[in-house]
Enzyme design. Structure first.
Site, short mmCIF file in Angstrom:
data_model
loop_
_atom_site.label_atom_id
_atom_site.label_comp_id
_atom_site.label_asym_id
_atom_site.label_seq_id
_atom_site.Cartn_x
_atom_site.Cartn_y
_atom_site.Cartn_z
N ARG A 86 29.02 39.88 42.53
CA ARG A 86 30.29 40.20 43.11
C ARG A 86 31.17 39.61 44.15
O ARG A 86 32.58 39.65 44.18
CB ARG A 86 29.84 41.67 44.04
CG ARG A 86 29.03 41.36 45.13
CD ARG A 86 28.22 42.47 45.70
NE ARG A 86 27.24 42.92 44.69
CZ ARG A 86 26.53 44.06 44.92
NH1 ARG A 86 26.58 44.73 46.15
NH2 ARG A 86 25.52 44.70 44.09
N LYS A 142 31.68 37.55 34.90
CA LYS A 142 30.66 36.86 35.78
C LYS A 142 29.95 35.53 35.15
O LYS A 142 29.27 35.78 34.19
CB LYS A 142 29.60 37.94 36.44
CG LYS A 142 28.49 37.16 36.99
CD LYS A 142 27.57 38.08 37.73
CE LYS A 142 26.12 37.70 38.29
NZ LYS A 142 25.58 38.90 38.86
N ASP A 193 22.66 35.02 33.17
CA ASP A 193 23.70 35.83 34.20
C ASP A 193 25.14 35.17 34.08
O ASP A 193 26.12 35.90 35.05
CB ASP A 193 23.09 35.42 35.71
CG ASP A 193 23.36 36.71 36.38
OD1 ASP A 193 23.66 37.72 36.14
OD2 ASP A 193 23.46 36.46 37.92
N GLU A 241 25.26 37.91 44.37
CA GLU A 241 26.14 36.95 44.38
C GLU A 241 27.20 37.15 43.25
O GLU A 241 28.32 36.68 43.50
CB GLU A 241 25.51 35.65 44.13
CG GLU A 241 25.05 35.25 42.57
CD GLU A 241 24.29 36.43 41.99
OE1 GLU A 241 23.63 37.17 42.52
OE2 GLU A 241 24.43 36.57 40.63
N ASP A 282 20.51 32.49 38.06
CA ASP A 282 20.79 33.26 39.54
C ASP A 282 19.17 33.33 39.77
O ASP A 282 18.50 34.10 39.45
CB ASP A 282 21.12 34.78 38.89
CG ASP A 282 21.02 35.55 40.44
OD1 ASP A 282 20.94 34.94 41.46
OD2 ASP A 282 21.40 36.98 40.26
N LYS A 331 14.37 35.59 43.65
CA LYS A 331 13.99 36.72 42.87
C LYS A 331 12.36 36.53 42.61
O LYS A 331 12.04 35.29 42.45
CB LYS A 331 14.70 36.71 41.64
CG LYS A 331 16.11 37.38 41.50
CD LYS A 331 16.77 37.22 40.22
CE LYS A 331 18.09 37.69 40.17
NZ LYS A 331 18.20 39.34 40.64
N ASP A 377 21.09 37.51 46.81
CA ASP A 377 21.07 37.84 45.38
C ASP A 377 22.19 38.87 44.99
O ASP A 377 22.20 39.02 43.86
CB ASP A 377 19.65 38.71 45.13
CG ASP A 377 19.31 38.55 43.88
OD1 ASP A 377 19.82 38.04 42.93
OD2 ASP A 377 18.28 39.36 43.37
N1 BES Z 1 22.12 38.94 38.27
C1 BES Z 1 21.58 40.25 39.11
C2 BES Z 1 21.34 41.56 38.16
C3 BES Z 1 20.59 41.65 36.84
C4 BES Z 1 19.48 42.31 37.03
C5 BES Z 1 21.28 41.28 35.76
C6 BES Z 1 18.60 42.35 35.91
C7 BES Z 1 20.50 41.22 34.70
C8 BES Z 1 19.32 41.99 34.75
C9 BES Z 1 22.30 40.42 40.13
O1 BES Z 1 22.82 39.18 40.84
C10 BES Z 1 21.29 40.88 41.28
O2 BES Z 1 20.47 40.23 41.54
N2 BES Z 1 21.83 42.00 41.92
C11 BES Z 1 20.98 42.56 42.82
C12 BES Z 1 22.04 43.22 43.91
C13 BES Z 1 21.01 43.95 45.21
C14 BES Z 1 20.67 42.69 45.79
C15 BES Z 1 22.30 44.67 45.86
C16 BES Z 1 20.10 43.53 42.24
O3 BES Z 1 20.45 44.35 41.31
O4 BES Z 1 18.79 43.83 42.63
ZN ZN Z 2 23.29 37.74 39.26
ZN ZN Z 3 21.68 38.15 41.79
#
Ligand code: BES
Ligand code: ZN
Ligand code: ZN
Length: 488
Positions: free
Chosen positions: A343, A257, A280, A341, A262, A269, A339
């Site tokens: 996947r 990824k 990220d 993104e 992000d 966020k 967010d």
């Molecule tokens: N990049 C984040 C995940 C992340 C969180 C990485 C903390 C490192 C530290 C990812 O893109 C994300 O934001 N995922 C969301 C998914 C949700 C919206 C289904 C999450 O984990 O909240």
């Molecule tokens: Zn992310």
């Molecule tokens: Zn994200």
């Protein structure tokens, strides 16, 4: 960090300190894990009568003398001898190096701990890895905290010493390269910047292709394009190939990824979550580091690293919650959260890799879900795998490498969480349950029946606190495991 071979019989060179490994005894005293000259024994023996040093793990004491070849003898504690494993060795030697940073020593001699159950080469490797870890600093944007001494190690076989040194140095330099990239500003490591940085550091024998947004459009990689469309810096896909074997029947594809920042997109966020999101792209940096190491080591395995790169940004052009995008695979995806993104970019990359590169297995690495950190904390990364045999090999590789992972289930019933009213599926489930699993299940839709593993390194890739042998910031999580897995 420089290591030098010293034949065991050679006279010790002039150095700033001699490092003596010690173990804690049940009786309360301590023992030496290496032999000591008469001169040295004279200096250290008085300490045995005191309780000033008991060789607890990480304990250190400096003794001074004018009668031995070094002005200082540093006794280094490793704890009880039966607990000393590679991880303890790494931790203690990292601590030693960190503490020497401010001392401006030019060189030290580090005696190898003699441990009954361990081959000397394994002890040497762990010592070197620990010292590399302890001396890692990210100094691009500030002055160095100090420099580290060169290390002389008395050892029997020069050939074996040089082999171990090469192994440690390739492994640790490729990790440092990835960690630097993860720590770097997102305005240097944006999609094209990421590619440029890789291309200018690429070892011999690898071939690289950078695909631009026009190519992505031709390939109908609308999920990757959608994530990147709000940014001033367009998405890219970088592919690195290491193909030393003619017969392509065994071909591993690593997919990382590569979200270079992000922001969360329009589902932005909040403060507290956004500050570290330049990292990220840790999955992409990891797979690049792995293939760099394989090429430098000349490992006879065919491996391709695929890095979908995009900045998830906010602008009038950003993709929006409620949009339905058509994936390269043909599946339509309702964006319920911008967010989620990672996947999306992985889905198109997985589909492209699977249908055009003829892999025998796929492994993706991603800072995918905060939920994975909630489930497993910051030590363990998540493993999802549709093959028990492959999962077992990855678990063993992680153990050998000194990393920790935990397998989580691809629980099919939870596909329900990704059902959409308007499209074939949605990208994010509502609510807080099974966040890491539903992320993995989304990816599973794009891998078909191929053996596939997904490593969720969201909790482990970036450390907010200095712990064990990591400082604050990028850790290089998953790199050692993947290298071990591929070298085996
Ligand atoms: N990049 C984040 C995940 C992340 C969180 C990485 C903390 C490192 C530290 C990812 O893109 C994300 O934001 N995922 C969301 C998914 C949700 C919206 C289904 C999450 O984990 O909240
Ligand atoms: Zn992310
Ligand atoms: Zn994200």
């Amino acid at each position: 960090m420089k290591f030098h071979y010293l034949s065991s019989s050679e006279r010790r060179p002039k150095s700033d300190a001699y490092i003596v490994p010690c173990a804690e005894e049940e009786s309360g005293g301590f023992s030496y894990l290496c032999s000591l000259s008469e001169d040295m024994l004279r200096v250290v023996t008085p300490l045995e009568k005191t309780k000033d040093f008991t060789a607890k793990k990480g304990e250190m004491i400096v003794l001074y003398s004018e009668t031995v070849s070094t002005p200082r003898i540093i006794l280094l504690g490793f704890g009880k001898v039966h607990n000393i494993d590679a991880e303890v060795l790494r931790e203690v030697y990292a601590k030693l190096m960190t503490s020497l940073a401010s001392k401006e020593y030019v060189s030290i001699v580090s005696a190898l701990p003699a441990l009954n159950e361990r081959a000397a080469s394994k002890t040497l490797l762990a010592m070197m890895e620990g010292m590399f870890f302890g001396s890692y600093q990210f100094t691009k944007y500030r002055v160095k905290e100090g420099s580290y001494p060169e290390v002389y190690v008395p050892y029997d076989s020069m050939e074996e010493f040089l082999q171990v040194k090469e192994r440690a140095s390739i492994l640790m330099h490729s990790m440092a390269f990835a960690r630097d990239m993860i720590n770097m500003n997102a305005d240097e490591i944006f999609p094209q910047g990421f590619c440029d940085h890789i291309l200018s550091h690429m070892p011999k024998g690898l071939s690289a292709t950078v695909y631009d947004e026009k190519w992505l459009q031709k390939e109908r990689m609308n999920l990757l394009l959608g994530v990147g469309q709000g940014s001033a810096t367009p998405p890219r896909m970088l592919v690195l190939e290491w193909k030393p074997v003619k017969d392509m029947s065994d071909h591993t594809i690593l997919i990382g990824k590569g979200i270079t920042f992000d922001s969360g997109g329009l589902n932005m966020k909040p403060t507290g979550s956004i500050e570290t999101m330049r990292g990220d792209m840790a999955g992409a940096a990891s797979v690049a580091a792995v293939i760099f190491a394989l090429a430098q080591w000349n490992v006879q395995k065919n491996v391709t690293a695929v890095m979908p790169l995009a900045e998830n940004s906010v602008s009038a052009k950003s993709f929006k919650p409620g949009d339905v995008l058509r994936a390269r695979s043909g599946l339509s995806v309702e964006i319920t959260n911008t967010d989620a993104e990672g996947r999306l970019v992985l889905a198109d990359a997985l589909d492209w890799a699977r249908t055009t590169l003829q892999p025998s297995r796929l492994i993706d690495v991603a800072t995918l879900t905060g939920a994975c950190e909630v489930a497993l904390g910051t030590d363990l990364f998540g493993l999802f795998c549709n093959s028990d045999a492959m999962a077992f090999e990855l678990e063993k590789a992680a153990k050998r490498a000194g990393e920790s992972l935990w397998r989580l289930p691809l629980y099919g019933e939870y596909q329900e969480l990704l059902k959409s009213d308007f499209a074939d599926c949605k990208n994010a489930s509502t609510g807080r349950s099974a966040g890491a699993i539903s992320g993995a299940l989304f990816l599973e839709k794009f891998v078909d029946k191929l053996p596939w593993a997904h490593l969720d390194i969201a909790g482990t890739s970036y450390s907010k606190e200095a712990k064990k042998y990591y400082g604050k910031g990028a850790t290089g999580s998953s790199i050692r495991t993947l290298i071990e897995f591929l070298v085996a």
